[in-house]
Design a protein around this motif. Structure first.
Motif, PDB file in Angstrom:
ATOM      1  N   LEU A   1     -24.165  72.481 -27.849  1.00 54.84           N
ATOM      2  CA  LEU A   1     -24.875  71.357 -27.087  1.00 54.84           C
ATOM      3  C   LEU A   1     -24.587  71.517 -25.199  1.00 54.84           C
ATOM      4  N   GLU A   2     -25.208  70.288 -24.377  1.00 58.59           N
ATOM      5  CA  GLU A   2     -24.968  69.548 -23.181  1.00 58.59           C
ATOM      6  C   GLU A   2     -24.079  68.415 -23.408  1.00 58.59           C
ATOM      7  N   ALA A   3     -23.307  68.161 -22.372  1.00 59.04           N
ATOM      8  CA  ALA A   3     -22.328  66.833 -22.585  1.00 59.04           C
ATOM      9  C   ALA A   3     -22.409  66.284 -21.729  1.00 59.04           C
ATOM     10  N   MET A   4     -22.342  64.785 -21.393  1.00 65.98           N
ATOM     11  CA  MET A   4     -22.304  64.189 -20.113  1.00 65.98           C
ATOM     12  C   MET A   4     -21.203  62.761 -20.651  1.00 65.98           C
ATOM     13  N   VAL A   5     -20.523  63.003 -19.278  1.00 63.84           N
ATOM     14  CA  VAL A   5     -19.022  61.911 -19.552  1.00 63.84           C
ATOM     15  C   VAL A   5     -19.773  60.944 -18.501  1.00 63.84           C
ATOM     16  N   TYR A   6     -18.890  60.112 -18.912  1.00 63.38           N
ATOM     17  CA  TYR A   6     -18.301  58.835 -18.102  1.00 63.38           C
ATOM     18  C   TYR A   6     -17.510  58.820 -18.378  1.00 63.38           C
TER      19      TYR A   6
ATOM     20  N   ARG B   1     -12.658  67.182 -13.488  1.00 64.22           N
ATOM     21  CA  ARG B   1     -14.049  67.166 -12.878  1.00 64.22           C
ATOM     22  C   ARG B   1     -14.086  68.231 -13.083  1.00 64.22           C
ATOM     23  N   SER B   2     -14.024  69.377 -12.435  1.00 64.25           N
ATOM     24  CA  SER B   2     -13.540  70.835 -12.434  1.00 64.25           C
ATOM     25  C   SER B   2     -14.025  70.705 -13.231  1.00 64.25           C
ATOM     26  N   ILE B   3     -12.777  70.975 -14.226  1.00 63.47           N
ATOM     27  CA  ILE B   3     -12.821  71.154 -15.216  1.00 63.47           C
ATOM     28  C   ILE B   3     -13.781  71.225 -16.894  1.00 63.47           C
ATOM     29  N   MET B   4     -13.926  69.881 -16.699  1.00 64.11           N
ATOM     30  CA  MET B   4     -15.478  69.521 -17.552  1.00 64.11           C
ATOM     31  C   MET B   4     -16.181  70.359 -17.164  1.00 64.11           C
ATOM     32  N   GLU B   5     -17.193  70.352 -15.596  1.00 65.06           N
ATOM     33  CA  GLU B   5     -17.802  71.223 -14.821  1.00 65.06           C
ATOM     34  C   GLU B   5     -18.131  73.027 -15.501  1.00 65.06           C
TER      35      GLU B   5
ATOM     36  N   ALA C   1     -20.396  71.195 -18.148  1.00 64.35           N
ATOM     37  CA  ALA C   1     -20.425  68.825 -18.960  1.00 64.35           C
ATOM     38  C   ALA C   1     -20.812  68.689 -17.469  1.00 64.35           C
ATOM     39  N   SER C   2     -21.871  67.679 -16.896  1.00 64.52           N
ATOM     40  CA  SER C   2     -21.541  67.045 -16.079  1.00 64.52           C
ATOM     41  C   SER C   2     -20.691  65.570 -16.664  1.00 64.52           C
TER      42      SER C   2
END
Lengths: 454, 454
Positions: free
Chosen positions: B156-161, B174-178, B182-183
């Protein structure tokens, strides 16, 4: 439990090895002696005493097959060992390969790499001899972090000279060393005569492991209470790391499996030695097993260097060793696998490679990162850029198994995690990592400066 | 093996729980119902359907004691579970305490925290319902990282605020999420109407979890293929985390020990719930056991908040829940334990605390870091600043045991490691971390804005 059901194979704590394995007892051809760097005459143990404790010097020259692990060291191993051997089921599925892929997860150590396996005994034997302070060099920072922690656990001071390019690429490596109570400065530094000379020559130098070693050794020689410690290359380091391969063998026995190929990334050689050398007796006994070291194409010591005497540092303070080398003046480009930027190679690995018992391949930085990304997105662990080299070869081997339609068992050493290497992944993700091609001339140029052994 | 010999207690892989434990089946007083945020009338399950899949909604309201863990989730748990329960022998020795100190090391998960325990099932149930994209908020980044990985593993796609102050304090989150695909953007952002309003009001706001939730929910409501996911607070999250406490119980049985006190740091409540709630049946059956949540003094929800209905986000998009709260407008100072900066508290934890089954204490940031340093320098693992709060209380409890000359067994949840929090340790080591004192007026001011429930 059936062999095909387990994902993580974790030995019981009492099966942490009680002895290190010393491959010198089993080598078809013995190591060439180390040479005194001034006289280039064979080294006497006493030549090493100014920087190493006797406990480690005896290991360095030992021909005993098994060396007992001191209780205080083994007690501290229990904080994180045995490390898990993990079946990479998701990666196998995505590759659609008939191969079994296992990785030994040395990143499970509290410092995030295999380096603590040798830092603990090195500090222990120094403490036993009354040493109060230890100097060392570090490339990617994994060794420096391990030594910082080991010094704190045994109550010694630590002073770390960190290769400049890595110091700035991995800023939080300094933080964690300081958190463990150590001092850490970029090398070349103005703290030593060798450092000052190097800075005068080229203030913009990215630094090398060889220069950082020269600084750390100079510092250790200048103080009575201080010894020097090396995180790879030397025999005693490879001996300490043998617990990795011993645990791998025992864990695979639990699931009734046996490797066709064992893989480790290869800089100075300690983690490859750790996972591979305990399999040498099997190989000598006729087992069909391949042991493959994976080095960076930007620093191809085994695959493009020569087997000759060379200095381990840049100014000739430490013994000359017979090893594969690119020349002690070789400055590898600032690739992100900082721990693999070393001009030489462990003499043990070198001799065994020379004798055809080990194989070596070189891998470029971007394909290594690509493999690391696939691994992180299937097996969930973010690998250190060094370990990514082993992953690259493991994946290629699994794809060959698929092409050939033949099952095989692949084991690699995931020598460290990449939580402190996210800067490097950022660079890779933004397309800023280069694949350096070394010309034959560049390699020849540095090989022209090897010491002339009588 | 005798109970006094083991350092790490690791259950066999087949003992990963097959069921989550749901404390609702055992609570002396049931939870007050959630309220529709518009009408403030009791919530129907259908009210949650725009943002949650039915599998999770059913768990949210379930009164069943045990809920089966789906096989695909349990298979992925095997990548890192059971996590080790580790006896802190070196820490005990340095404190010279008669207490046994154990910690459950949830930082052993590939993302470095307990959050993956809930991210995996949340994504699984969303996928089951055909959802393609998930939005979420993250404070310190641990939840966002876990959700990013879980989304990648299930496709699935992930979008994190991500709360703005943490986004800049912890740049490599941020780097590890990317890296996991993920965004991730800082919140408040200009991607949502709520974010734009918040930025207009105060362009310099450090952000809050409550605001990030509002943005993530707004995003999820605006797209058919998108759901929202929350990393703490809600019942289903606490249910998923119950595998922590269940494993602790089983591991302690292996060494014939039992806790006198169980400790978890407490923000939204998920890791404290995870380790503590599986002990509630024992406590109700008369066992003498203390369950202690440790919150930051800068965000003292349980110790200085009120037990009342409040919104979980800052603009009232998500249900009003009866919980301990400091008011949904409360902006905690930018302490380094970003994961504990939440105005509310899990309704389950809140009700059980209100009923006297749980205890709570508040700890200031510098004493928490001081405890974390001692822990890192003895037990080798660098803790997340959030987990440091639990360590502080565990150490204080061990010192009380010493003063009183009474042995006791202390267990705490080391919910995450601090490899991505070294920036914060840098600040602590350079004396730049402050201990915020909240005035009674400040606390009262925000409590004046709770919703008026009919």
């Amino acid at each position: 439990m059936r062999r095909d059901e387990l994902t993580k194979i974790i030995l019981p704590e009492e099966e942490i090895p009680k002895f290190w394995y010393n491959v010198q007892a089993d080598m078809p051809n013995p190591l060439a002696p180390g040479l005194n760097p001034q006289t280039l005459q064979p080294l006497a143990p006493a030549d090493l005493e100014p920087i190493f404790p006797m406990g480690l010097i005896l290991q360095e020259v030992s021909q005993e097959r098994f060396i007992e692990i001191p209780t205080p060291v083994r007690e501290l191993y229990k904080q994180y060992r045995p490390t898990p051997l993990i079946r990479a089921r998701n990666l196998e599925r995505v590759l659609d390969t008939p191969a079994h892929i296992y990785f030994k997860y040395e990143g499970a150590s509290p410092v995030g790499s295999h380096k603590l396996n040798s830092a603990l005994p090195q500090v222990f034997f120094n403490k036993q001899q009354g040493i109060k302070r230890i100097t060392t060099e570090t490339g990617a920072g994994q060794w420096g972090t391990a030594l910082a922690l080991a010094c704190k656990l045994f109550g010694l001071e630590a002073m770390v000279y960190m290769v400049k390019v890595s110091f700035y690429q991995k800023p939080y490596r300094r933080s964690i060393m300081e958190l463990y109570g150590a001092s850490c400065i970029p090398s070349p530094s103005n703290q030593t005569a060798n450092g000052r000379m190097a800075l005068e020559k080229d203030p913009e130098t990215p630094g090398t492991l060889a220069m950082a070693i020269s600084e750390a050794v100079e510092d250790a020689l200048s103080r009575e209470d201080t010894n020097y410690s090396l995180g790879s290359v030397l025999n005693h380091v490879c001996i300490h790391q043998s617990i990795i391969g011993q645990e791998v063998k025992a864990a695979l026995e639990m699931v009734e499996d046996y490797p066709d190929v064992v893989i480790g990334c290869c800089g100075g050689g300690s983690n490859f030695a750790g996972i591979a050398l305990p399999f040498i007796p099997d190989k000598l006994a006729g087992k069909k097993i391949r042991l493959v070291g994976v080095e960076p194409a930007a620093c191809p010591t085994l695959t493009r260097g020569v087997f000759a005497y060379d200095f381990g540092d840049s100014v000739g303070l430490v013994p000359a060793l017979k090893m594969y080398t690119l020349g002690h003046d070789f400055t590898p480009s600032g690739i992100h696998a900082g721990g693999l930027r070393y001009h030489g190679e462990s003499p043990l690995i070198s001799q065994l490679y020379h004798d055809g018992l080990l194989e070596a391949v070189a891998v470029k930085q971007n394909p290594a990162f690509e493999a690391a990304m696939l691994f992180a997105q299937t097996e969930s662990i973010v690998p250190a850029p060094e370990s990514a080299h082993a992953i690259r070869y493991a994946i290629d081997e699994a794809l060959r198994a698929k092409e050939e339609g033949v099952a095989r068992t692949i084991v690699f050493n995931l020598s460290g995690h990449g939580f402190l290497d996210l800067f490097s992944y950022d660079k890779y993700l933004s397309g800023e990592t280069e694949d350096v091609e070394l010309s034959d001339e560049e390699i020849k140029r540095n090989l022209g400066k090897l010491p002339q052994v009588p």
